[in-house]
Design a protein around this motif. Structure first.
Motif, PDB file in Angstrom:
ATOM      1  N   SER A 282      35.979  -1.246   7.270  1.00 25.99           N
ATOM      2  CA  SER A 282      35.019  -0.163   7.081  1.00 25.99           C
ATOM      3  C   SER A 282      33.886  -0.580   6.151  1.00 25.99           C
ATOM      4  N   ALA A 283      34.202  -1.468   5.195  1.00 26.07           N
ATOM      5  CA  ALA A 283      33.205  -1.950   4.243  1.00 26.07           C
ATOM      6  C   ALA A 283      33.670  -3.295   3.715  1.00 26.07           C
ATOM      7  N   ALA A 284      32.788  -3.972   2.938  1.00 23.90           N
ATOM      8  CA  ALA A 284      33.146  -5.266   2.366  1.00 23.90           C
ATOM      9  C   ALA A 284      32.710  -5.307   0.915  1.00 23.90           C
ATOM     10  N   ILE A 285      33.555  -5.967   0.095  1.00 23.36           N
ATOM     11  CA  ILE A 285      33.270  -6.084  -1.336  1.00 23.36           C
ATOM     12  C   ILE A 285      33.349  -7.548  -1.725  1.00 23.36           C
ATOM     13  N   SER A 286      32.324  -8.046  -2.448  1.00 21.62           N
ATOM     14  CA  SER A 286      32.291  -9.421  -2.926  1.00 21.62           C
ATOM     15  C   SER A 286      32.803  -9.437  -4.349  1.00 21.62           C
ATOM     16  N   VAL A 287      33.796 -10.308  -4.608  1.00 20.48           N
ATOM     17  CA  VAL A 287      34.371 -10.423  -5.943  1.00 20.48           C
ATOM     18  C   VAL A 287      34.179 -11.856  -6.416  1.00 20.48           C
ATOM     19  N   ASP A 288      33.448 -12.054  -7.545  1.00 16.08           N
ATOM     20  CA  ASP A 288      33.225 -13.385  -8.103  1.00 16.08           C
ATOM     21  C   ASP A 288      34.557 -14.000  -8.500  1.00 16.08           C
ATOM     22  N   ALA A 289      34.803 -15.256  -8.014  1.00 20.46           N
ATOM     23  CA  ALA A 289      36.097 -15.888  -8.240  1.00 20.46           C
ATOM     24  C   ALA A 289      36.274 -16.351  -9.679  1.00 20.46           C
ATOM     25  N   ASN A 290      35.216 -16.332 -10.484  1.00 23.60           N
ATOM     26  CA  ASN A 290      35.307 -16.730 -11.887  1.00 23.60           C
ATOM     27  C   ASN A 290      35.291 -15.535 -12.834  1.00 23.60           C
ATOM     28  N   THR A 291      34.277 -14.671 -12.571  1.00 18.65           N
ATOM     29  CA  THR A 291      34.088 -13.558 -13.515  1.00 18.65           C
ATOM     30  C   THR A 291      34.809 -12.290 -13.099  1.00 18.65           C
ATOM     31  N   GLY A 292      35.148 -12.167 -11.801  1.00 23.96           N
ATOM     32  CA  GLY A 292      35.794 -10.954 -11.316  1.00 23.96           C
ATOM     33  C   GLY A 292      34.803  -9.832 -11.068  1.00 23.96           C
ATOM     34  N   GLU A 293      33.455 -10.125 -11.162  1.00 23.85           N
ATOM     35  CA  GLU A 293      32.459  -9.099 -10.937  1.00 23.85           C
ATOM     36  C   GLU A 293      32.455  -8.734  -9.447  1.00 23.85           C
ATOM     37  N   ALA A 294      32.418  -7.424  -9.171  1.00 22.45           N
ATOM     38  CA  ALA A 294      32.473  -6.941  -7.797  1.00 22.45           C
ATOM     39  C   ALA A 294      31.142  -6.341  -7.392  1.00 22.45           C
ATOM     40  N   ASN A 295      30.766  -6.549  -6.085  1.00 21.91           N
ATOM     41  CA  ASN A 295      29.536  -6.003  -5.518  1.00 21.91           C
ATOM     42  C   ASN A 295      29.765  -5.714  -4.046  1.00 21.91           C
TER      43      ASN A 295
END
Length: 314
Positions: A282-295
């Motif tokens: 339904s949607a997609a979320i990008s999670v930084d593999a170092n910082t854990g920041e999500a977008n």
């Protein structure tokens, strides 16, 4: 007896009178002939000297003048016909002949000087031609043509130079043909060299690009060990980041590429987490593999015309 003596006396007087008239005619013809020579009217002079010889047979002076006049007329004929060899030979012969009167000899020498000047010019031009021919044989075509241009610049005219000028034109054209062949060969060689250099440069650039890509990949792989966010943590981060009213629908979170981290061009990595509603993305979320920041992220990568690189998740 008296009658006989009277007859002899009369005959003697008649002979003396005739002799005096003949001598006068001879002297007049010689004078007129010599004047005609001075005026360079040789046809007229020839007639006067012939008349003088009729009045006084075997006269050496008249014979010498008549012979010199006839030879000078032959010399002028050689000059008109542009017969250099015969002209030089006869002018030399007459100049050295002691029996040729000085007045005629001066005219002969003048014509002889003209023949000599022509011969000198011809000899010098032939020398240049021979040098040009040798240079051509040595494949020095441009230098050869420079020699030939000197000959052509003399503006030689007349039958004397006919053969030389024909040979000069022929050799010059031969040289030009060879010069054009060399220029064409040099052009083709330069084009071939440029092509080979271009191909070599393209090959070198291709190799350099491959090495750069390998180094970039190696650099990315070196960063793999620095990824601190596990796949499980990424799923939890995505779940916390994405909240909505499910209205009783079944919701789950799933790594787009299970067990893998997507790599950016700069070597950084991220998880692409799908939000699954009733088993469908339904949607997609990008999670930084170092910082854990999500977008929020895009749903799909395939078909974008970009190369996707991944590494194993920690």
């Amino acid at each position: 007896m008296k009658k006989i003596l009277l007859g002899l006396a009369i005959s003697s007087l008649l002979l003396v009178g005739c002799s005096n008239k003949s001598e006068e005619a001879y002297q007049s013809a010689m004078t007129d002939g010599i004047q005609a020579v001075a005026d360079q009217n040789y046809p007229k002079a020839k007639g006067y000297f012939e008349t003088a010889l009729k009045e006084k047979n075997d006269d050496k002076k008249a014979e010498n003048y008549l012979a010199a006049v006839k030879n000078y007329q032959i010399l002028l004929k050689y000059q008109e016909e542009e017969d250099l060899e015969k002209g030089l030979d006869l002018s030399t012969k007459l100049s050295n002949d002691k029996n040729v009167p000085d007045t005629i000899k001066k005219h002969v020498q003048k014509v002889g000087e003209e023949f000599s000047a022509i011969k000198n010019t011809l000899d010098e031009s032939m020398k240049l031609y021979n040098e040009a021919e040798k240079l051509s044989e040595e494949k020095k075509y441009t230098e050869s043509n420079e020699k030939l241009k000197v000959i052509q610049s003399e503006k030689l005219q007349g039958t004397y130079y006919k053969d030389l000028l024909a040979k000069t034109v022929e050799l010059s054209q031969l040289n030009l043909t060879e010069i054009e062949k060399i220029a064409l060969a040099e052009k083709e060689a330069a084009e071939q060299k440029a092509k080979e250099e271009a191909e070599k440069k393209a090959a070198e650039e291709k190799i350099a690009k491959q090495k750069a890509e390998e180094q970039q990949l190696a650099s990315g792989n070196e960063m793999d060990s620095t990824f601190s966010i596990t796949e499980r943590q990424a799923l939890d981060i995505a779940e916390n980041f994405y909240s909505f009213n499910s209205d009783g629908q079944q919701v789950s979170f799933q790594n787009m590429n299970p067990g893998k981290i997507f790599l950016n061009e700069d070597g950084s990595g991220f998880y692409n987490i799908y939000v699954m509603v009733e088993g469908a993305p339904s949607a997609a979320i990008s999670v930084d593999a170092n910082t854990g920041e999500a977008n929020h992220s895009i749903m799909h990568f395939r078909g974008l015309g970009v190369e996707i690189r991944t590494v194993d998740a920690p």
